[in-house]
Motif scaffolding. Structure first.
Motif, PDB file in Angstrom:
ATOM      1  N   UNK A 171      -1.157  51.553  44.577  1.00 27.78           N
ATOM      2  CA  UNK A 171      -1.116  51.566  46.028  1.00 27.78           C
ATOM      3  C   UNK A 171      -0.519  50.267  46.551  1.00 27.78           C
ATOM      4  N   UNK A 172      -0.606  50.085  47.876  1.00 33.24           N
ATOM      5  CA  UNK A 172      -0.054  48.872  48.473  1.00 33.24           C
ATOM      6  C   UNK A 172      -1.041  47.724  48.343  1.00 33.24           C
ATOM      7  N   UNK A 213      -0.069  42.126  36.974  1.00 34.11           N
ATOM      8  CA  UNK A 213      -0.171  43.174  35.950  1.00 34.11           C
ATOM      9  C   UNK A 213      -1.031  44.346  36.392  1.00 34.11           C
ATOM     10  N   UNK A 214      -0.614  44.953  37.488  1.00 35.02           N
ATOM     11  CA  UNK A 214      -1.181  46.212  37.940  1.00 35.02           C
ATOM     12  C   UNK A 214      -0.014  47.115  38.310  1.00 35.02           C
ATOM     13  N   UNK A 215      -0.278  48.185  39.060  1.00 38.78           N
ATOM     14  CA  UNK A 215       0.815  49.059  39.492  1.00 38.78           C
ATOM     15  C   UNK A 215       0.959  49.035  40.998  1.00 38.78           C
ATOM     16  N   UNK A 220       4.156  43.714  38.819  1.00 39.45           N
ATOM     17  CA  UNK A 220       3.774  44.903  39.563  1.00 39.45           C
ATOM     18  C   UNK A 220       5.040  45.674  39.887  1.00 39.45           C
ATOM     19  N   UNK A 221       4.942  46.617  40.792  1.00 40.17           N
ATOM     20  CA  UNK A 221       6.147  47.343  41.212  1.00 40.17           C
ATOM     21  C   UNK A 221       6.478  47.041  42.665  1.00 40.17           C
ATOM     22  N   UNK A 248       8.963  41.874  39.574  1.00 35.60           N
ATOM     23  CA  UNK A 248       8.817  42.951  40.525  1.00 35.60           C
ATOM     24  C   UNK A 248      10.229  43.389  40.885  1.00 35.60           C
ATOM     25  N   UNK A 249      10.353  44.151  41.947  1.00 35.85           N
ATOM     26  CA  UNK A 249      11.704  44.545  42.380  1.00 35.85           C
ATOM     27  C   UNK A 249      12.040  43.917  43.718  1.00 35.85           C
ATOM     28  N   UNK A 250      11.725  42.634  43.839  1.00 36.08           N
ATOM     29  CA  UNK A 250      11.845  41.997  45.147  1.00 36.08           C
ATOM     30  C   UNK A 250      13.254  41.474  45.385  1.00 36.08           C
ATOM     31  N   UNK A 251      13.666  41.436  46.662  1.00 37.10           N
ATOM     32  CA  UNK A 251      14.907  40.766  47.038  1.00 37.10           C
ATOM     33  C   UNK A 251      14.640  39.286  47.174  1.00 37.10           C
ATOM     34  N   UNK A 252      15.648  38.495  46.835  1.00 40.33           N
ATOM     35  CA  UNK A 252      15.445  37.059  47.009  1.00 40.33           C
ATOM     36  C   UNK A 252      15.965  36.647  48.384  1.00 40.33           C
TER      37      UNK A 252
END
Ligand SMILES: *[C@@H]1O[C@H](CO)[C@@H](O)[C@H](O)[C@H]1NC(C)=O
Ligand SMILES: *[C@@H]1O[C@H](CO)[C@@H](O)[C@H](O)[C@H]1NC(C)=O
Ligand SMILES: *[C@@H]1O[C@H](CO)[C@@H](O)[C@H](O)[C@H]1NC(C)=O
Ligand SMILES: *[C@@H]1O[C@H](CO)[C@@H](O)[C@H](O)[C@H]1NC(C)=O
Ligand SMILES: *[C@@H]1O[C@H](CO)[C@@H](O)[C@H](O)[C@H]1NC(C)=O
Ligand SMILES: *[C@@H]1O[C@H](CO)[C@@H](O)[C@H](O)[C@H]1NC(C)=O
Ligand SMILES: *[C@@H]1O[C@H](CO)[C@@H](O)[C@H](O)[C@H]1NC(C)=O
Ligand SMILES: *[C@@H]1O[C@H](CO)[C@@H](O)[C@H](O)[C@H]1NC(C)=O
Ligand SMILES: *[C@@H]1O[C@H](CO)[C@@H](O)[C@H](O)[C@H]1NC(C)=O
Ligand SMILES: *[C@@H]1O[C@H](CO)[C@@H](O)[C@H](O)[C@H]1NC(C)=O
Ligand SMILES: *[C@@H]1O[C@H](CO)[C@@H](O)[C@H](O)[C@H]1NC(C)=O
Ligand SMILES: *[C@@H]1O[C@H](CO)[C@@H](O)[C@H](O)[C@H]1NC(C)=O
Length: 777
Positions: free
Chosen positions: A680-681, A700-702, A725-726, A773-777
């Motif tokens: 979740x968020x 280290x979660x989802x 995380x994601x 993660x899949x973050x933008x810089x």
């Protein structure tokens, strides 16, 4: 019905009759007090509040028989009014005795008591009323005691008219500290006993000694806590040569100890504790050979060496020198004392919190009257001298925090000893039954060492039956094992039992669980204890149980209701956390069950633990994950833990979302849910509901979605770890300096660390980890 009424009427008249007869009898005896004085007393009482009826005996003709009233047995005039409140014993506690305090205004009718020479109103409560000016007209007064009576205002100048006064006790007599001058004292030339404790004499600062010195008959002078800044170093015209008791404690004297004191040769008690006296303890004390009590405690710049001369004070009973800067060895001083003709009378010796060094001399054994010996927090070395065994009256011995190493066998002769404090030394060698042979009065023993190093070994036969019944055992980092000590079998009065890091490799025997103890603390942590734990021990509130770092197995023990701190971490407890956990131990404040093999889910009843501050359930995942893991979700009820500050659930297999109820936990300091399967968020409310959060670890979660910008409001945040995380989207701008990304946050797993984080100042730096993660810089 009618008959009954009749009967009680008859009874009433008999009672009345007998009452009259009684009064007649008294009159017939003819020794009643003066009518004018009787009326004066009644008038005096009329104004007083007397909630518990202490003056209820003030009826009838003969006021000389009233409680607290005494008359001259020839003239029958009232000479003494002793109206102290015997139920109060301290100067600040009103609470438990308020019911017995007299109060109200003191009326002038007292002036009718022409021969009154003794007036004691101590320990009452006259708050709101002044000491009446007319008190100065009670010319015959020899004794006046207003101590602890909480009058308002200040001292009436007329007090200086009481020229016959011998005893004046005004200790803490005002309800607040108003300034008092000392001019009126010049009118009291006969005074023998003066107590102005707690009065603010700062107005008289410069010449207080001058004023007091006129009182040539003074035998006792008490000026503790009087805001006196100056103890004159030179004082040529010393007149109070009769002085025996001098208490100048708790003032602000910051000079050296003046030498005129040593001319008051009759002094038997001198108290200068808690000042800022400086310099060396002068040899001059040696001329005060009547001295029985000397208290110089708490003058942190008073130091030097204890000289042999000081040891010539052969009448000393009590010597208190703790919390000073006394240095060097004590041998000379104790050798001196040991040479007293009829052996030293010293009963109490306090030298704690100084910088004393060297060995304790064997001459210590000549101080045969010692009852209490306090030497803690110094740098004494070597062995306790063998002569210690001669101190057959010694009841309490405090040696903690020194660098001593040896115990003589003669220790076992201290047959009066009750309390032994031997913590934090470097004891080494072997302790046998002989060391305890005659300690039949021992109640408390403390041999606690923070360092893990073990150098003291108990070698005690399993058949030994000790002569004592202890209530308190606190032993850490001494070897008691490998067997669980069998001499505990007879210790049925224990309330504290600590055998931590004691190299015990055993199971706890059944007889122990059956001792029927009511403990405050049980700590057998850091041994090699194994086996299962029954729930049979009783605890008193608030109880502490520490079984951590052993090899205990089986289900988690649910200790009694009264346990508040429970450390079961680093064992092999298995199975689920019992469902009714939260009901069985509802007052828990600290719980650590990390590093075990627990499985199942966190039970809902955890929400019952309303007092919980620290909850650590991390690392319950062994190799066989399917059977040994906390799985399932965080129960909604966790939001009932309103005071929880450390919630450490990392390294399990907890899934689901973070329950919104957690936002109730507004005291949160550290929240670690890392290394689970949460999804979740990241809840935005974390940034708003947990203003004190210093550590947030969700790695280290989802978790998915964006990092909520609300996290920027966490101004106390020190460590933020959201890595692995994601998460997607932009990194909020406040998550500032990305050069810090490389800093790996520390592994945050055990309760020790949680406790320390609590104490340490939390810096407002963002040690930020958002990598993987899949973050933008
Ligand atoms: C009266 O008082 C004096 C002095 O206090 C005492 O010695 C004497 O015994 C008393 N007499 C009676 C009858 O109580
Ligand atoms: C005055 O009264 C207090 C409390 O009742 C008592 O402790 C103290 O000894 C009395 N003072 C004198 C000088 O008798
Ligand atoms: C009593 O004291 C007051 C105030 O100090 C003073 O004015 C008065 O003259 C004194 N009375 C007597 C009789 O000494
Ligand atoms: C002490 O006594 C002497 C005479 O015995 C006297 O002259 C002096 O004033 C007194 N000192 C004080 C401070 O009262
Ligand atoms: C103390 O006594 C000695 C000897 O009696 C004397 O010489 C000295 O002046 C006295 N000191 C003070 C401060 O009274
Ligand atoms: C020693 O004790 C004896 C008897 O108890 C006594 O007569 C003598 O005065 C004492 N001596 C000293 C110096 O206190
Ligand atoms: C201790 O007592 C023994 C026996 O009474 C005695 O011989 C010895 O001198 C004493 N030692 C000390 C230091 O008191
Ligand atoms: C010590 O205890 C034993 C018995 O256990 C007794 O015979 C002896 O007198 C005691 N010694 C002392 C000094 O109390
Ligand atoms: C404890 O023992 C180890 C090894 O014997 C030693 O290196 C260490 O300095 C000791 N630590 C303390 C505090 O004595
Ligand atoms: C312990 O005491 C026993 C019997 O007195 C003895 O045989 C053994 O050697 C002692 N062990 C140690 C480590 O001192
Ligand atoms: C101590 O315990 C043992 C064994 O439980 C028992 O036989 C003995 O009577 C007890 N002794 C005392 C003094 O309580
Ligand atoms: C809990 O503690 C109290 C007070 O210490 C005690 O009276 C009570 O018996 C204890 N209750 C239990 C269940 O042990």
């Amino acid at each position: 019905m009618g008959d009954k009424n009749c009967a009680s009427l008859a009874l009433l008249s008999i009672l009345l009759l007998s009452g009259i007869l009684h009064l007649e009898t008294i009159k017939a005896l003819g020794s009643g007090c003066k009518e004018v004085e009787r009326k004066a007393l009644l008038q005096f009482r009329e104004n007083l509040a007397d909630p518990s009826g202490r003056l209820s005996s003030w009826v009838g003709e003969d006021c000389c028989r009233w409680r607290g009233v005494s008359c001259n047995n020839r003239t029958a005039s009232v000479v003494k009014l002793k109206l102290n409140n015997p139920f109060r014993h301290s100067f600040d506690a009103y609470e438990d005795d308020a019911g017995h305090e007299l109060g109200g205004p003191i009326g002038p009718s007292l002036l009718q008591l022409k021969d009154l020479n003794y007036l004691d109103l101590s320990m009452n409560n006259f708050k709101g009323f002044k000491v009446p000016e007319f008190i100065g007209s009670l010319k015959e007064l020899r004794y006046l005691n207003l101590s602890g009576s909480f009058f308002s205002g200040t001292i009436p100048q007329s007090l200086g008219n009481l020229s016959n006064l011998l005893y004046l006790d005004l200790n803490n007599f005002l309800d607040q500290s108003n300034q008092i001058g000392l001019g009126w004292l010049s009118g009291l030339p006969s005074l023998r006993h003066l107590n102005l404790g707690g009065a603010d004499l700062s107005k008289a600062a410069a010449d207080w000694l001058q004023s007091i010195s006129m009182l040539r008959s003074l035998v006792e002078l008490h000026l503790p806590n009087c805001n006196l800044p100056i103890l004159p170093f030179h004082f040529p015209s010393l007149n109070f040569t009769s002085l025996q008791v001098l208490d100048l404690s708790n003032n602000g004297f910051n000079s050296k100890i003046p030498h005129w004191l040593f001319n008051i040769t009759r002094l038997s008690s001198l108290d200068l504790n808690t000042n800022d006296l400086q310099g060396d303890i002068p040899d001059g004390f040696a001329s005060l050979n009547s001295l029985q009590q000397l208290d110089l405690t708490g003058n942190s710049f008073l130091g030097g060496r204890l000289s042999r001369n000081l040891g010539k004070l052969c009448n000393l009973r009590t010597l208190k020198l703790s919390r000073n800067s006394i240095s060097d060895e004590v041998s000379d001083f104790i050798n001196g004392l040991s040479e007293c003709t009829n052996s030293s009378l010293l009963e109490k010796l306090e030298l704690g919190f100084n910088q004393l060094t060297g060995d304790l001399p064997n001459s210590l054994g000549y101080l045969k009257n010692l009852r209490y010996l306090e030497l803690w927090d110094n740098s004494f070395v070597g062995s306790i001298p063998p002569s210690i065994g001669n101190l057959t009256f010694l009841k309490e011995l405090y040696l903690s925090s020194n660098q001593m190493n040896g115990f003589p066998e003669s220790f076992g002769q201290l047959s009066a000893i009750e309390v032994l404090d031997l913590d934090e030394n470097q004891w080494e060698g072997i302790i046998t039954e002989t060391h305890f042979r005659n300690l039949s009065n021992l109640k408390e023993i403390s041999l606690y060492k923070l360092s893990e190093n073990i150098s003291l070994i108990f070698n005690i036969s399993s058949h030994w039956i000790p002569p004592f019944k202890l209530t308190f055992i606190k032993i850490r980092s001494c070897q008691l094992g490998p067997k669980f000590p069998t001499w505990l079998r007879n210790q049925t009065e224990l309330t504290t039992l600590v055998l931590n890091n004691a190299r015990i490799s055993d199971t706890i025997p059944n007889w122990f669980w059956q001792l029927d103890l009511a403990l405050d603390e049980l700590d057998v942590g850091s041994n090699e204890l194994s086996g299962r734990i029954p729930n049979s021990l009783g605890f008193r509130f608030p109880g502490t149980v520490d079984l951590s770092s052993n090899s205990f197995e089986g289900p988690l023990p649910l200790w009694s209701f009264n346990v508040t701190k429970l450390y079961l971490n680093n064992n092999s407890f298995s199975g689920p956390i019992p469902r009714d956990f939260g009901q069985k131990i509802p007052f828990l404040t600290d719980l650590d069950i990390s590093f075990n093999s627990l499985n199942g889910s966190v039970p809902k009843s955890i929400g019952n633990l309303q007092q919980l501050l620290t909850l650590v359930i991390s690392n319950n995942n062994l190799s066989d994950m399917s059977n040994n893991s906390l799985s399932g979700e965080i129960p909604y009820s966790i939001g009932s833990l309103l005071s929880v500050r450390f919630l450490i659930l990392c390294n399990n297999h907890i899934s689901g979302e973070v329950p919104p109820s957690l936002k109730n936990c507004s005291m949160m300091d550290s929240l670690d849910l890392g290394d689970n399967q949460l999804s979740g968020n990241i809840p935005a409310w974390i940034g708003e509901s947990m203003p004190s959060l210093s550590i947030l670890r969700l790695r280290s979660n989802y978790f998915n979605g964006a990092i909520p910008p609300e996290l920027c409001k966490l101004s106390a945040l020190h460590i933020l770890d959201l890595s692995h995380n994601n998460l997607s989207g932009f990194i909020p701008s406040c998550v500032g300096n990305f050069s810090r990304m490389k800093i790996e946050p520390p592994d945050f797993v055990d309760v020790e660390l949680a406790g320390k984080a609590n104490q340490k100042e939390i810096k407002t730096t963002w040690e930020c980890c958002v990598s993987r993660n899949n973050l933008y810089k």
